[in-house]
Scaffold this active site. Structure first.
Site, short mmCIF file in Angstrom:
data_model
loop_
_atom_site.label_atom_id
_atom_site.label_comp_id
_atom_site.label_asym_id
_atom_site.label_seq_id
_atom_site.Cartn_x
_atom_site.Cartn_y
_atom_site.Cartn_z
N THR A 233 -6.92 2.37 9.92
CA THR A 233 -6.95 2.81 11.29
C THR A 233 -7.89 2.14 12.09
O THR A 233 -7.82 1.83 13.30
CB THR A 233 -7.38 4.50 11.30
OG1 THR A 233 -6.36 5.11 10.24
CG2 THR A 233 -7.18 4.97 12.69
N ASN B 100 -10.08 0.46 1.40
CA ASN B 100 -9.06 0.22 2.21
C ASN B 100 -9.28 0.61 3.62
O ASN B 100 -10.06 1.60 3.83
CB ASN B 100 -7.73 1.26 1.77
CG ASN B 100 -6.95 0.77 0.60
OD1 ASN B 100 -7.45 -0.03 -0.16
ND2 ASN B 100 -5.95 1.44 0.09
N HIS C 60 -7.06 9.47 5.30
CA HIS C 60 -6.47 8.44 5.98
C HIS C 60 -6.72 9.01 7.52
O HIS C 60 -6.55 10.18 7.57
CB HIS C 60 -5.11 8.45 5.60
CG HIS C 60 -4.92 7.71 4.23
ND1 HIS C 60 -4.45 8.56 3.29
CD2 HIS C 60 -5.10 6.57 3.66
CE1 HIS C 60 -4.28 7.87 2.04
NE2 HIS C 60 -4.76 6.56 2.55
N ASP D 196 2.49 5.52 -5.18
CA ASP D 196 1.49 6.48 -4.81
C ASP D 196 2.16 8.06 -5.36
O ASP D 196 3.30 8.24 -4.81
CB ASP D 196 1.24 6.60 -3.46
CG ASP D 196 0.32 7.98 -2.97
OD1 ASP D 196 0.05 8.70 -3.78
OD2 ASP D 196 0.29 8.24 -1.86
N ASP E 260 0.73 -1.28 -0.09
CA ASP E 260 -0.07 0.17 -0.12
C ASP E 260 1.00 1.27 0.00
O ASP E 260 1.89 1.35 0.71
CB ASP E 260 -0.94 -0.16 1.28
CG ASP E 260 -1.93 1.01 1.34
OD1 ASP E 260 -2.39 1.61 0.34
OD2 ASP E 260 -2.23 1.43 2.49
#
Ligand code: 13P
Length: 281
Positions: A231, A228, A178, A104, A82
């Protein structure tokens, strides 16, 4: 042996009724918890580790654990890097046997993002592995990466990016971030619809933690194929361990290890149910 490719899982989705969950793990217990959740749900899953978390879990050590966990599972598992940021880490993940990598390049201007993503695609092709790219900016930060503001994906850029890079999955920025949300996210479902109308490459939703079941359903109905979650699993492990120790102050290492596996299984089962994954083999 049930290590599979991301593209196999994403292309098996024939309508907009469910999406594959891709769950971040940071140690063996988290990988075991994820696999147990997928086996309980009788459904495929993706497990992933972000480059920004490798300070805690070196890829040389955790990577082989993830690949082994997938191979010994009874359900199909794709193993994914990731938010890969460097060629060195991406190559290491491919050498270890990851079946897909994300590059990314969202912090670069469009031309540079396309150029670098194409280089990653050419490298991954040599391994028979898949690539996820990102266009626009998902907010927040994944691990050690710098926090960024959300920059909603442009339809024109998404179309060009998918066509020119030939990637197997494309992360889009539609208002998610995120980490835990500091204020309620405003999802741009309208933008997701516009992108899905012109791009055939499977679309990925990052920043899943904190979205409601309705948010997830709305995204899935409108073209998201991979979601995804990081957390929520990390928070679940921390909460379970704290609760367990306060209820049982003489807890030993193995009690803590068990609690971590259970915490991840519970969080992932909850999300897989919402994503419509029960019995999707
Ligand atoms: P969350 O930490 O918000 O769940 O985001 C996960 C993610 O998008 C990993 O790439």
């Amino acid at each position: 042996m049930s290590l599979v490719k991301m593209s196999e899982l994403l292309h098996s989705i024939k309508d907009n009724s469910y999406a594959i969950g891709s769950f971040n793990v940071s140690n063996m217990e988290m990988a075991m918890g994820a696999i147990r959740a997928a086996e309980k749900m009788n459904a495929p899953i993706m497990i992933q580790i972000a480059e920004g978390r490798l300070r805690y879990s070196p890829l040389e050590l955790l990577g082989p654990v993830m690949v082994a966990a997938a191979k010994y599972a009874s359900v199909p598992i794709a193993v994914h890097l990731d938010h890969g940021g460097t060629m060195e880490t991406i190559k290491l993940a491919l050498d270890i046997g990851f079946t897909s990598v994300m590059f990314d390049g969202s912090k670069y201007p469009l031309e540079e993002n396309i150029k670098l993503t194409k280089e990653v695609k050419a490298l991954a092709d040599g391994y028979g592995a898949d690539v996820e790219g990102e266009i626009g900016k998902v907010g927040g930060a994944e691990g050690d990466y710098k926090e960024v503001d959300i920059a909603i994906t442009s339809v024109e850029e998404a179309e060009r990016f998918a066509k020119e890079t030939g990637i197997n999955a494309m992360a889009v920025a539609i208002g998610t971030a995120h980490g835990n949300y500091k204020s309620e996210p405003k999802l741009r479902i309208d933008r997701l619809q516009e992108i899905a109308a012109v791009v055939s490459c499977p679309l990925v939703l990052h920043g899943g933690t904190g979205l409601t079941a309705d948010d997830f359903h709305n995204c899935i109905r409108n073209g998201i194929k991979k979601i995804n979650i990081a957390t929520a699993s990390y928070d679940s492990v921390a909460r379970y361990i704290k609760e367990m120790i306060s209820a049982k102050p003489d807890a030993n290492y193995f009690d803590i290890s068990d609690a971590a596996v259970k915490a991840v299984t519970e969080n992932i089962v909850k999300h897989m149910e919402i994503f419509g994954l029960k019995n999707r083999l």
